[in-house]
Design an enzyme around this catalytic site. Structure first.
Site, PDB file in Angstrom:
ATOM      1  N   GLN A  91       0.856  -1.195   0.000  1.00 18.32           N
ATOM      2  CA  GLN A  91       0.000   0.000   0.000  1.00 18.32           C
ATOM      3  C   GLN A  91       0.886   1.236   0.000  1.00 18.32           C
ATOM      4  O   GLN A  91       0.393   2.359  -0.104  1.00 18.32           O
ATOM      5  CB  GLN A  91      -0.870   0.027   1.259  1.00 18.32           C
ATOM      6  CG  GLN A  91      -1.804  -1.155   1.379  1.00 18.32           C
ATOM      7  CD  GLN A  91      -2.437  -1.206   2.764  1.00 18.32           C
ATOM      8  OE1 GLN A  91      -3.475  -0.613   3.007  1.00 18.32           O
ATOM      9  NE2 GLN A  91      -1.806  -1.912   3.675  1.00 18.32           N
ATOM     10  N   ASN A  92       2.191   1.017   0.146  1.00 19.09           N
ATOM     11  CA  ASN A  92       3.100   2.153   0.296  1.00 19.09           C
ATOM     12  C   ASN A  92       3.426   2.774  -1.055  1.00 19.09           C
ATOM     13  O   ASN A  92       3.589   2.072  -2.044  1.00 19.09           O
ATOM     14  CB  ASN A  92       4.396   1.709   0.985  1.00 19.09           C
ATOM     15  CG  ASN A  92       4.136   1.212   2.392  1.00 19.09           C
ATOM     16  OD1 ASN A  92       3.060   1.460   2.939  1.00 19.09           O
ATOM     17  ND2 ASN A  92       5.083   0.515   2.965  1.00 19.09           N
ATOM     18  N   HIS A 109      -1.586   1.217  -4.244  1.00 19.62           N
ATOM     19  CA  HIS A 109      -1.967   2.621  -4.053  1.00 19.62           C
ATOM     20  C   HIS A 109      -1.087   3.576  -4.877  1.00 19.62           C
ATOM     21  O   HIS A 109      -0.997   4.758  -4.569  1.00 19.62           O
ATOM     22  CB  HIS A 109      -1.903   2.995  -2.566  1.00 19.62           C
ATOM     23  CG  HIS A 109      -2.976   2.356  -1.744  1.00 19.62           C
ATOM     24  ND1 HIS A 109      -2.990   2.372  -0.367  1.00 19.62           N
ATOM     25  CD2 HIS A 109      -4.095   1.666  -2.108  1.00 19.62           C
ATOM     26  CE1 HIS A 109      -4.063   1.716   0.081  1.00 19.62           C
ATOM     27  NE2 HIS A 109      -4.736   1.275  -0.956  1.00 19.62           N
ATOM     28  N   CYS A 120      -3.220  12.782 -21.417  1.00 19.73           N
ATOM     29  CA  CYS A 120      -2.981  11.685 -22.375  1.00 19.73           C
ATOM     30  C   CYS A 120      -2.830  10.328 -21.689  1.00 19.73           C
ATOM     31  O   CYS A 120      -2.617   9.322 -22.357  1.00 19.73           O
ATOM     32  CB  CYS A 120      -1.753  11.971 -23.230  1.00 19.73           C
ATOM     33  SG  CYS A 120      -0.173  11.787 -22.352  1.00 19.73           S
ATOM     34  N   CYS A 136       3.883  17.635 -19.737  1.00 17.97           N
ATOM     35  CA  CYS A 136       3.960  16.185 -19.924  1.00 17.97           C
ATOM     36  C   CYS A 136       4.976  15.898 -21.034  1.00 17.97           C
ATOM     37  O   CYS A 136       4.885  16.488 -22.115  1.00 17.97           O
ATOM     38  CB  CYS A 136       2.584  15.643 -20.317  1.00 17.97           C
ATOM     39  SG  CYS A 136       2.628  13.944 -20.921  1.00 17.97           S
ATOM     40  N   GLY A 175       2.804  -4.533   9.007  1.00 14.06           N
ATOM     41  CA  GLY A 175       2.836  -3.094   9.251  1.00 14.06           C
ATOM     42  C   GLY A 175       1.676  -2.323   8.664  1.00 14.06           C
ATOM     43  O   GLY A 175       1.863  -1.235   8.109  1.00 14.06           O
ATOM     44  N   ASN A 201       3.036  -7.110  13.071  1.00 12.60           N
ATOM     45  CA  ASN A 201       2.732  -5.687  13.280  1.00 12.60           C
ATOM     46  C   ASN A 201       3.245  -5.253  14.652  1.00 12.60           C
ATOM     47  O   ASN A 201       3.383  -6.074  15.555  1.00 12.60           O
ATOM     48  CB  ASN A 201       1.214  -5.453  13.194  1.00 12.60           C
ATOM     49  CG  ASN A 201       0.862  -4.029  12.839  1.00 12.60           C
ATOM     50  OD1 ASN A 201       1.298  -3.516  11.805  1.00 12.60           O
ATOM     51  ND2 ASN A 201       0.094  -3.357  13.676  1.00 12.60           N
ATOM     52  N   ALA A 219       8.987  -4.193  12.795  1.00 10.64           N
ATOM     53  CA  ALA A 219       9.173  -4.927  11.538  1.00 10.64           C
ATOM     54  C   ALA A 219      10.626  -5.340  11.326  1.00 10.64           C
ATOM     55  O   ALA A 219      10.891  -6.421  10.793  1.00 10.64           O
ATOM     56  CB  ALA A 219       8.694  -4.061  10.375  1.00 10.64           C
TER      57      ALA A 219
HETATM   58  N1  APR Z   1       6.963  -2.173  12.752  1.00  9.22           N
HETATM   59  C1  APR Z   1       5.787  -2.803  12.470  1.00  9.22           C
HETATM   60  N2  APR Z   1       4.609  -2.171  12.454  1.00  9.22           N
HETATM   61  C2  APR Z   1       4.598  -0.847  12.745  1.00  9.22           C
HETATM   62  C3  APR Z   1       5.788  -0.127  13.045  1.00  9.22           C
HETATM   63  C4  APR Z   1       7.012  -0.858  13.051  1.00  9.22           C
HETATM   64  N3  APR Z   1       8.174  -0.275  13.316  1.00  9.22           N
HETATM   65  N4  APR Z   1       5.449   1.163  13.305  1.00  9.22           N
HETATM   66  C5  APR Z   1       4.129   1.252  13.164  1.00  9.22           C
HETATM   67  N5  APR Z   1       3.602   0.041  12.837  1.00  9.22           N
HETATM   68  C6  APR Z   1       2.195  -0.317  12.567  1.00  9.22           C
HETATM   69  C7  APR Z   1       1.206   0.450  13.406  1.00  9.22           C
HETATM   70  O1  APR Z   1       0.994  -0.192  14.653  1.00  9.22           O
HETATM   71  C8  APR Z   1      -0.035   0.439  12.508  1.00  9.22           C
HETATM   72  O2  APR Z   1      -0.851  -0.684  12.788  1.00  9.22           O
HETATM   73  O3  APR Z   1       1.922   0.020  11.230  1.00  9.22           O
HETATM   74  C9  APR Z   1       0.545   0.325  11.086  1.00  9.22           C
HETATM   75  C10 APR Z   1       0.443   1.603  10.279  1.00  9.22           C
HETATM   76  O4  APR Z   1      -0.906   1.881  10.033  1.00  9.22           O
HETATM   77  P1  APR Z   1      -1.369   3.116   9.127  1.00  9.22           P
HETATM   78  O5  APR Z   1      -0.662   4.352   9.581  1.00  9.22           O
HETATM   79  O6  APR Z   1      -2.851   3.121   9.145  1.00  9.22           O
HETATM   80  O7  APR Z   1      -0.801   2.776   7.679  1.00  9.22           O
HETATM   81  P2  APR Z   1      -1.417   1.810   6.580  1.00  9.22           P
HETATM   82  O8  APR Z   1      -2.121   0.664   7.216  1.00  9.22           O
HETATM   83  O9  APR Z   1      -0.342   1.503   5.617  1.00  9.22           O
HETATM   84  O10 APR Z   1      -2.480   2.744   5.891  1.00  9.22           O
HETATM   85  C11 APR Z   1      -3.228   2.252   4.806  1.00  9.22           C
HETATM   86  O11 APR Z   1      -4.141   4.404   4.450  1.00  9.22           O
HETATM   87  O12 APR Z   1      -4.169   6.711   4.160  1.00  9.22           O
HETATM   88  C12 APR Z   1      -4.008   5.513   3.580  1.00  9.22           C
HETATM   89  O13 APR Z   1      -3.227   5.307   1.440  1.00  9.22           O
HETATM   90  C13 APR Z   1      -2.772   5.336   2.758  1.00  9.22           C
HETATM   91  O14 APR Z   1      -1.772   3.245   2.073  1.00  9.22           O
HETATM   92  C14 APR Z   1      -2.266   3.987   3.191  1.00  9.22           C
HETATM   93  C15 APR Z   1      -3.494   3.332   3.803  1.00  9.22           C
END
Ligand code: APR
Length: 233
Positions: A91-92, A109, A120, A136, A175, A201, A219
């Site tokens: 999702q990153n 994403h 285009c 572009c 994560g 997580n 992680a």
């Molecule tokens: N190691 C493992 N997990 C971690 C760490 C770490 N060092 N630090 C934080 N986390 C966990 C948090 O506990 C949380 O559950 O990562 C998760 C991050 O959650 P979000 O901030 O909600 O991110 P994400 O789930 O990727 O968001 C999804 O939301 O806004 C949108 O498009 C954006 O792709 C993104 C989507």
């Protein structure tokens, strides 16, 4: 996990947190610093394109100064060594999986380092700013936007993701808070298809209860440990 052959791995902001990239929903996260509806929707872009482009210019620049961490590196090692099918669905919008050396990566994403021309439809690698409305390279129109999926837009390559999930023996979520669909629903889909599910997580997420197994910790520790288990190290 010796009988596992096909793996789908979902990653979220938590895997890049220890590289110094802010997550979205943790304390002090990006969505505490900025309102989603101001910077991450098509309506925001129509209403105030300068604000949106400035936000993404800032993030694009910041991300390029960050480095992959031990979790990205461990997944790249698994990707290189794994004979079965493997897909890292991220999702990153950063490129840290690729910079660590992973190749089987799908950006559901989108990515900060791509521009999309809304005139285009050309998509191209883009590392500089967009606030100054560059032309572009394909059609010359000044209609570039970041190639990221905003709230209210359709994530990319869903068919390919579900096809991989159907063939998977193991689904691993790393994560991610489980707050944003459709990614948050992959664990339930996987279970319905009798796929084993594992969560790595920092802490219990919104979706933890759906996983067969949930391990908590950073992680950079959990992912290399799990990869060593998979590779029999
Ligand atoms: N190691 C493992 N997990 C971690 C760490 C770490 N060092 N630090 C934080 N986390 C966990 C948090 O506990 C949380 O559950 O990562 C998760 C991050 O959650 P979000 O901030 O909600 O991110 P994400 O789930 O990727 O968001 C999804 O939301 O806004 C949108 O498009 C954006 O792709 C993104 C989507």
């Amino acid at each position: 996990m010796a009988d596992m052959r096909n793996i789908v791995i979902l990653t979220g902001a938590g895997i890049s947190a220890e590289s110094g990239i802010d997550t979205f929903r943790d304390a002090g996260g990006l969505w505490e610093q900025h309102k989603v509806e101001d910077v991450a929707t098509p309506e925001a872009f129509e209403r105030d394109p300068d604000l949106v482009l400035r936000f993404y210019d800032m993030r694009r620049e910041a991300i390029q100064a960050k480095q992959p961490n031990a979790a990205h590196e461990a997944l790249a090692k698994l990707d290189a060594a794994w004979d079965g099918e493997l897909l890292i669905v991220t999702q990153n919008v950063d490129d840290l999986h690729e910079r660590a050396g992973a190749s089987r990566v799908l950006h559901m994403h989108g990515t900060h380092l791509n521009a999309w021309c809304t005139a285009c439809d050309m998509r191209t690698k883009w590392t500089g700013p967009m606030l100054d409305r560059p032309a572009c390279p394909e059609c010359g129109e000044r209609a570039l936007r970041p190639d990221v999926v905003w709230f209210g837009e359709m994530p990319y390559e869903m068919d390919r993701i579900y096809a991989s999930l159907r063939k998977a023996d193991l689904f691993v979520s790393i994560g991610t808070s489980g707050a944003v669909y459709p990614a948050a629903g992959f664990v339930q889909e996987a279970r319905e298809m009798r796929v084993r599910t594992l969560e790595l997580n920092l802490e219990a997420s919104m979706g933890s209860r759906w996983f067969h197994e949930s391990r908590h910790g950073p992680a950079t520790q959990l992912v290399p440990q799990w990869v060593d288990e998979m590779l029999g190290g």
